[in-house]
Write an enzyme that holds these catalytic residues in place. Sequence first.
Site, PDB file in Angstrom:
ATOM      1  N   ILE A 204       0.849  -1.183   0.000  1.00 40.44           N
ATOM      2  CA  ILE A 204       0.000   0.000   0.000  1.00 40.44           C
ATOM      3  C   ILE A 204       0.887   1.236   0.000  1.00 40.44           C
ATOM      4  O   ILE A 204       2.060   1.171   0.321  1.00 40.44           O
ATOM      5  CB  ILE A 204      -0.956   0.017   1.216  1.00 40.44           C
ATOM      6  CG1 ILE A 204      -0.179  -0.075   2.537  1.00 40.44           C
ATOM      7  CG2 ILE A 204      -1.954  -1.104   1.115  1.00 40.44           C
ATOM      8  CD1 ILE A 204      -1.058  -0.026   3.756  1.00 40.44           C
ATOM      9  N   ASP A 205       0.328   2.345  -0.398  1.00 39.81           N
ATOM     10  CA  ASP A 205       1.110   3.562  -0.549  1.00 39.81           C
ATOM     11  C   ASP A 205       1.603   4.088   0.791  1.00 39.81           C
ATOM     12  O   ASP A 205       1.037   3.784   1.849  1.00 39.81           O
ATOM     13  CB  ASP A 205       0.275   4.635  -1.247  1.00 39.81           C
ATOM     14  CG  ASP A 205      -0.048   4.252  -2.684  1.00 39.81           C
ATOM     15  OD1 ASP A 205       0.742   3.491  -3.276  1.00 39.81           O
ATOM     16  OD2 ASP A 205      -1.091   4.708  -3.195  1.00 39.81           O
ATOM     17  N   ARG A 206       2.630   4.934   0.719  1.00 44.96           N
ATOM     18  CA  ARG A 206       3.267   5.453   1.923  1.00 44.96           C
ATOM     19  C   ARG A 206       2.276   6.132   2.863  1.00 44.96           C
ATOM     20  O   ARG A 206       2.325   5.954   4.069  1.00 44.96           O
ATOM     21  CB  ARG A 206       4.377   6.425   1.515  1.00 44.96           C
ATOM     22  CG  ARG A 206       4.993   7.169   2.685  1.00 44.96           C
ATOM     23  CD  ARG A 206       6.071   8.119   2.221  1.00 44.96           C
ATOM     24  NE  ARG A 206       6.610   8.863   3.340  1.00 44.96           N
ATOM     25  CZ  ARG A 206       7.627   9.715   3.243  1.00 44.96           C
ATOM     26  NH1 ARG A 206       8.210   9.904   2.070  1.00 44.96           N
ATOM     27  NH2 ARG A 206       8.059  10.359   4.305  1.00 44.96           N
TER      28      ARG A 206
END
Length: 311
Positions: free
Chosen positions: A138-140
């Site tokens: 998942i994104d930062r």
Amino acid sequence: MSLIRLEADENSVDERIDKYLGAVLSDQSRSFLQKLIREGGVLVNGKPVKASYRVDGEDQIEIFLPEPETPVIPAENIPLDILYEDKDLLIVNKPKGMVVHPAAGHRTGTLVNAVLYHCRGQLSGINGVMRPGIVHRIDRDTTGALVVCNHRFMKDPIVLAHAIPRRQVFFMSKAEWFDNKALGLLLRMLGVFPVNRGAGDMSAIDHAVELVKGGQLVGIFPEGTRNRTGGPMKPKSGTAFIARQTGADILPCALLFGERQGFRSRITVKIGPVIPYRDLGFQGEERTSLRRASKLIMGRINALLGWEEEP
């Protein structure tokens, strides 16, 4: 170092050498190939060329590829917010701002560094050296998660809370249970908050959204009520709406009830693979995308229950 020899054909005439190599060596990035050309690692007819060189028919091309470096990723003692763990599976709630795996500019302090330390060499090699054991990325800046499950009895939130012991789960429950002051106090201590079912209770939805955005784990029964039919469930759109508003991943669960023996019955909790936010398909018209995401979420729960039919 490995050597690759190529002979240009008429279909490649007048194409830039870096673009041509990028198409032929699709596992190498164009920036890497351009660097290789600059450093003299690509010869055309025995001579080095620039990246802008235009390929001619029957060019003899030699590519000298250096042996890949195996990066050493340090294990770091970084606290993890573990939602679930057994000998085969580790589910972690990634805090907002933490990078998932090492990359340029982020060699340490990532989720992979933390998991390597926690697993002490037992991490799967799936997804290679830089992303060992990582199944869903998942994104930062993504955080929080939703636990979704079938619902048959009032005690279900307590059962699920015990199944995920390392983290408090904030559950929605019908507002009527809070009419009794003692019971309402107990429910709030367990992290349960009220929702007026069937009334489009946006205050409860907003509360769930704020919890997830704050990195909390929110538990929802997507059908919106207890299922007494013993058959496949049909979802309402509340769960998908919260996911859309927060960018949350979904953790599907299922409660399976065995035969009753006296006052007791055996309860099995099955936890399915995480549904990453990007797989929920929130594209296009909102109502259609909510319906599509709701169907996917409930389909995963039904599958855990052994009901393969579409909800």
